[in-house]
Design a protein around this motif. Sequence first.
Motif, PDB file in Angstrom:
ATOM      1  N   GLY A 300       9.246   1.625   4.274  1.00 45.16           N
ATOM      2  CA  GLY A 300       8.629   2.298   3.133  1.00 45.16           C
ATOM      3  C   GLY A 300       8.148   1.320   2.075  1.00 45.16           C
ATOM      4  N   ILE A 301       8.936   0.277   1.830  1.00 49.13           N
ATOM      5  CA  ILE A 301       8.521  -0.745   0.858  1.00 49.13           C
ATOM      6  C   ILE A 301       7.256  -1.449   1.332  1.00 49.13           C
ATOM      7  CG2 ILE A 301       9.179  -2.895  -0.282  1.00 49.13           C
ATOM      8  CD1 ILE A 301      12.089  -1.994  -0.068  1.00 49.13           C
ATOM      9  N   ALA A 302       7.174  -1.748   2.635  1.00 41.78           N
ATOM     10  CA  ALA A 302       5.991  -2.429   3.170  1.00 41.78           C
ATOM     11  C   ALA A 302       4.738  -1.585   2.957  1.00 41.78           C
ATOM     12  CB  ALA A 302       6.190  -2.724   4.656  1.00 41.78           C
ATOM     13  N   ILE A 303       4.847  -0.285   3.213  1.00 39.09           N
ATOM     14  CA  ILE A 303       3.695   0.600   3.021  1.00 39.09           C
ATOM     15  C   ILE A 303       3.360   0.726   1.541  1.00 39.09           C
ATOM     16  CG2 ILE A 303       2.881   2.967   3.323  1.00 39.09           C
ATOM     17  CD1 ILE A 303       4.668   3.105   5.836  1.00 39.09           C
ATOM     18  N   ALA A 304       4.386   0.845   0.695  1.00 30.74           N
ATOM     19  CA  ALA A 304       4.145   0.942  -0.746  1.00 30.74           C
ATOM     20  C   ALA A 304       3.512  -0.337  -1.288  1.00 30.74           C
ATOM     21  CB  ALA A 304       5.460   1.224  -1.477  1.00 30.74           C
ATOM     22  N   ALA A 305       3.953  -1.496  -0.795  1.00 20.67           N
ATOM     23  CA  ALA A 305       3.370  -2.765  -1.233  1.00 20.67           C
ATOM     24  C   ALA A 305       1.893  -2.840  -0.846  1.00 20.67           C
ATOM     25  CB  ALA A 305       4.140  -3.932  -0.618  1.00 20.67           C
ATOM     26  N   THR A 306       1.555  -2.334   0.329  1.00 22.60           N
ATOM     27  CA  THR A 306       0.150  -2.289   0.744  1.00 22.60           C
ATOM     28  C   THR A 306      -0.670  -1.436  -0.211  1.00 22.60           C
ATOM     29  OG1 THR A 306       0.808  -2.543   3.065  1.00 22.60           O
ATOM     30  CG2 THR A 306      -1.405  -1.696   2.631  1.00 22.60           C
ATOM     31  N   ALA A 307      -0.145  -0.272  -0.544  1.00 24.29           N
ATOM     32  CA  ALA A 307      -0.861   0.629  -1.458  1.00 24.29           C
ATOM     33  C   ALA A 307      -1.027  -0.001  -2.837  1.00 24.29           C
ATOM     34  CB  ALA A 307      -0.104   1.952  -1.563  1.00 24.29           C
ATOM     35  N   ILE A 308       0.023  -0.634  -3.326  1.00 22.87           N
ATOM     36  CA  ILE A 308      -0.041  -1.273  -4.647  1.00 22.87           C
ATOM     37  C   ILE A 308      -1.064  -2.406  -4.657  1.00 22.87           C
ATOM     38  CG2 ILE A 308       1.260  -2.724  -6.257  1.00 22.87           C
ATOM     39  CD1 ILE A 308       3.716  -1.033  -5.593  1.00 22.87           C
ATOM     40  N   SER A 309      -1.074  -3.185  -3.596  1.00 20.23           N
ATOM     41  CA  SER A 309      -1.998  -4.317  -3.523  1.00 20.23           C
ATOM     42  C   SER A 309      -3.447  -3.846  -3.533  1.00 20.23           C
ATOM     43  CB  SER A 309      -1.720  -5.128  -2.259  1.00 20.23           C
ATOM     44  OG  SER A 309      -2.692  -6.130  -2.078  1.00 20.23           O
ATOM     45  N   VAL A 310      -3.750  -2.855  -2.712  1.00 12.92           N
ATOM     46  CA  VAL A 310      -5.138  -2.389  -2.594  1.00 12.92           C
ATOM     47  C   VAL A 310      -5.576  -1.654  -3.853  1.00 12.92           C
ATOM     48  CG1 VAL A 310      -6.702  -0.923  -1.276  1.00 12.92           C
ATOM     49  CG2 VAL A 310      -4.989  -2.287  -0.086  1.00 12.92           C
ATOM     50  N   SER A 311      -4.694  -0.833  -4.399  1.00 13.95           N
ATOM     51  CA  SER A 311      -5.078  -0.024  -5.563  1.00 13.95           C
ATOM     52  C   SER A 311      -5.189  -0.848  -6.845  1.00 13.95           C
ATOM     53  CB  SER A 311      -4.082   1.118  -5.767  1.00 13.95           C
ATOM     54  OG  SER A 311      -2.784   0.614  -6.006  1.00 13.95           O
ATOM     55  N   SER A 312      -4.308  -1.844  -6.997  1.00 15.72           N
ATOM     56  CA  SER A 312      -4.302  -2.630  -8.239  1.00 15.72           C
ATOM     57  C   SER A 312      -5.263  -3.812  -8.194  1.00 15.72           C
ATOM     58  CB  SER A 312      -2.894  -3.148  -8.533  1.00 15.72           C
ATOM     59  OG  SER A 312      -2.498  -4.113  -7.570  1.00 15.72           O
ATOM     60  N   GLY A 313      -5.432  -4.418  -7.014  1.00 13.77           N
ATOM     61  CA  GLY A 313      -6.252  -5.612  -6.900  1.00 13.77           C
ATOM     62  C   GLY A 313      -5.589  -6.866  -7.414  1.00 13.77           C
ATOM     63  N   PHE A 314      -4.284  -6.789  -7.753  1.00 11.68           N
ATOM     64  CA  PHE A 314      -3.578  -7.926  -8.342  1.00 11.68           C
ATOM     65  C   PHE A 314      -2.988  -8.882  -7.307  1.00 11.68           C
ATOM     66  CE2 PHE A 314      -2.547  -5.156 -12.266  1.00 11.68           C
ATOM     67  CZ  PHE A 314      -3.791  -5.430 -12.798  1.00 11.68           C
ATOM     68  N   PHE A 315      -2.801  -8.398  -6.068  1.00 12.33           N
ATOM     69  CA  PHE A 315      -2.046  -9.194  -5.094  1.00 12.33           C
ATOM     70  C   PHE A 315      -2.860  -9.629  -3.884  1.00 12.33           C
ATOM     71  CE2 PHE A 315       0.838  -6.242  -7.270  1.00 12.33           C
ATOM     72  CZ  PHE A 315       1.718  -7.136  -7.839  1.00 12.33           C
TER      73      PHE A 315
END
Length: 487
Positions: A300-315
């Motif tokens: 779940g963390i891996a999927i959430a990290a993917t979503a955060i990266s794509v949506s925020s553009g910070f990572f």
Amino acid sequence: MNRALTVAPIATFAFVAILALSAVAVRNGLIADDALRLWAGASTAADGQVPIGRIVAAYPTLPFLTTTLVAWLAPGGTPAPALVAAGLLALIAAFSFQSFRKAGLPVAAAAAVTLLVSFHPALLRAVVAGPCDMFLAAFLLMLCLALYNLRARSGTAEVMGTGLALMGLAFSHPMGAAFAFAAVPFLVFVVRPVLVASSAFNVVIALIFPTFFAVAAFIYVSWIFPGDGWSFFAAPAESLSLWTAAVAGVFGNGLSGFVTIDASLAMGAALAIGAPIAVVMLAFVYRRRPLVVPGVVFAGIAIAATAISVSSGFFGDPTAIVVAAPILAAVVVIRVPVARERLGLATALLALGWFGGLISLTLVDPVTLNYFHAASEHGGNGRFDALAAGGAAVGRDGVLADVDNAPAFVLGRGRARGIFGPESEPFALAIMFSHIDAPFVAVPDPQSETGLSDRLDKAFPSLFREGAPGYRVIYQNNTWRLFARSK
């Protein structure tokens, strides 16, 4: 002693095989742009051509400092990033083999499982991508095991182990930082319920404190020593835009039309088909929550990290997270007893996951497809031309070149010593006074993709076509020309 003798062949085989794979990747231009930047930056720093402030403020910190140290200790021309990446994979292979043996697997079975995990396509991709991705893999392994420990005991040692894993992730890779950030709300699910009921907030604070303190210290040091924190890694927005464009080129608008949702679905599918053993074995023990929750939370963390990266553009590009698949598979074998009790099924699922790993890379890593396409067009690829130009500069000291824009030039030459790059005084003086006085100067075609961002081409628009007064061409290819000062 006997255990060490048993582990040594596995680690040695992994190390040598990965070095050979890295050599093939370099020869065929399959090294990622970020790995090239890290390689060139570490070589430049090891040769003393980078100010201390820029070294201290460099990010990702752990891969850069480690690669710089290896480049400084190793002989000239040694592929320091490849050595670091191969060493980390050998360490993961040795640790996995020893853990499988401790869990009760026979020697032959432990060796077979170790090879299936260590040479999983996602881990091989991480090795080729360089030390950043391999540090990410190592700390993901540490975190996944720590989550199982935390669920089982939740003592001081387990809390500190989880905290250190999160801190290591934050300083190993931009996606590691995204993973650590995404993990915060999930941590409450892996702590023993009795502690959650009494002091959930305090437990989470204890888990994230090492990471928070280290990040604050890094920000302070970067403020004291001003520098470009992304100087040895692609800017997140640039990396993500390249990945998004590659995804659109392969999959069009996707399933939903929203990049964040499609990326999350693709990462979830990649984890499922890359680690089917986790899906099957956790389904077998679905009633035993201490065995199921840590694995589900990790995915779940891996999927959430993917979503955060794509949506925020910070990572940046989320592709690196795909390495979580073989990591989760290895931990399931180590921690879920039914995986060892049904060893034949577990081995078959690991083999299936190996082939699934190939499919998963096509889902989440379209950029690699572009690298293979470029490799098939060997003659027209700017990276090969930069490698060749760097090779032509071997043994020539005082080469003026914008190696920040073309790190492959440093890779082709073997090391940065003898290159006057953007951080050097001769380069700064040449730009300032519009006069070249170096023994050699290398420039790409200003009409090429590399030449569009080259500072020498911008300062001297006619340099590539006409050369400079008193200079003659001693090497050229489709993209680059190397000039020498006439004596």
